[in-house]
Motif scaffolding. Sequence first.
Motif, PDB file in Angstrom:
ATOM      1  N   PHE A 160       0.846  -1.367  -5.166  1.00 30.40           N
ATOM      2  CA  PHE A 160       1.811  -1.896  -6.133  1.00 30.40           C
ATOM      3  C   PHE A 160       2.217  -3.268  -5.616  1.00 30.40           C
ATOM      4  N   LYS A 166      10.853  -0.795  -6.907  1.00 34.72           N
ATOM      5  CA  LYS A 166      10.269  -1.506  -5.764  1.00 34.72           C
ATOM      6  C   LYS A 166      10.474  -3.021  -5.766  1.00 34.72           C
ATOM      7  N   GLU A 180       7.399  -1.469   7.839  1.00 37.06           N
ATOM      8  CA  GLU A 180       5.943  -1.616   7.726  1.00 37.06           C
ATOM      9  C   GLU A 180       5.399  -2.837   8.480  1.00 37.06           C
ATOM     10  N   GLU A 223      11.784   1.441   4.215  1.00 42.11           N
ATOM     11  CA  GLU A 223      10.416   1.778   4.624  1.00 42.11           C
ATOM     12  C   GLU A 223       9.965   0.638   5.517  1.00 42.11           C
ATOM     13  N   ASP A 273      10.054  -2.458   3.102  1.00 40.50           N
ATOM     14  CA  ASP A 273       9.789  -2.220   1.678  1.00 40.50           C
ATOM     15  C   ASP A 273      10.983  -1.428   1.159  1.00 40.50           C
ATOM     16  N   VAL A 313       0.855  -1.184   0.000  1.00 39.69           N
ATOM     17  CA  VAL A 313       0.000   0.000   0.000  1.00 39.69           C
ATOM     18  C   VAL A 313       0.890   1.233   0.000  1.00 39.69           C
TER      19      VAL A 313
HETATM   20 MN    MN Z   1       6.120   1.150   1.384  1.00 37.41          MN
END
Ligand code: MN
Length: 232
Positions: A57, A135, A85, A83, A114, A34
């Motif tokens: 994604f 990503k 999460e 990142e 991430d 997200v």
């Molecule tokens: Mn992220």
Amino acid sequence: MAENGAYVFPPPPRPSLPVRGTSKLFPVHRIYCVGRNYAEHAIEMGHDPTREPPFFFQKNPDNLVPGGGDFPYPPKSNDVHFEFELVVALGKGGRDIAVERALEHVYGYAVGLDMTRRDLQGEAKKLGRPWDVGKAFEQSAPCSEIVPAIAIGHPDNGALRLTVNGAVKQQGDLNQMIWKVPEMIAILSGLFELQPGDLIFSGTPAGVGAVKRGDVLEGAVEGVAELRVRVV
Ligand code: MN
């Protein structure tokens, strides 16, 4: 399922994650992520944090680094960001799942990184291209063991914290999510047919930043799990 002899070469092993309290593995199907799910992170990325519909994604299941460990600095980037999460692990799939029933589909929770080639993602954004190169690269999804919901329930609050070399970089609380876990599942299930084994990386709080080789990243979500990753 076809036997191995049915394939023109042996199929690669199924990506999976360890599960707390058992030697059995969690077989991973897809990884959904997200975007911009914490207001302060949306602001730091230059966006309006109002409650626009969430967007998604994907990463590849074989991008996981199961249980944490080494994260090799990826090629073609000079600006690789963390990142941190909460990760939701589905044990049941479905389409058009109602918000009120969504948590029945959750097997458990984990914490993950991430990892993002921010320079390549930025270029893709600017050109209106897909985010995959930013990503969904090798080892871009370090993820802890999964903790079953039967052991910890369904956390909707709790501190998230990521340190790099001992210094706190990201701090937030699960209660700051713009889109809550049941809403995410409901909306995703309208777009895709969810399957047992799907993971959802639920977005990151503010404080994202770049890593360099040798950095040690340690993340925890209170009452859920911990993750340790070294950049090599
Ligand atoms: Mn992220």
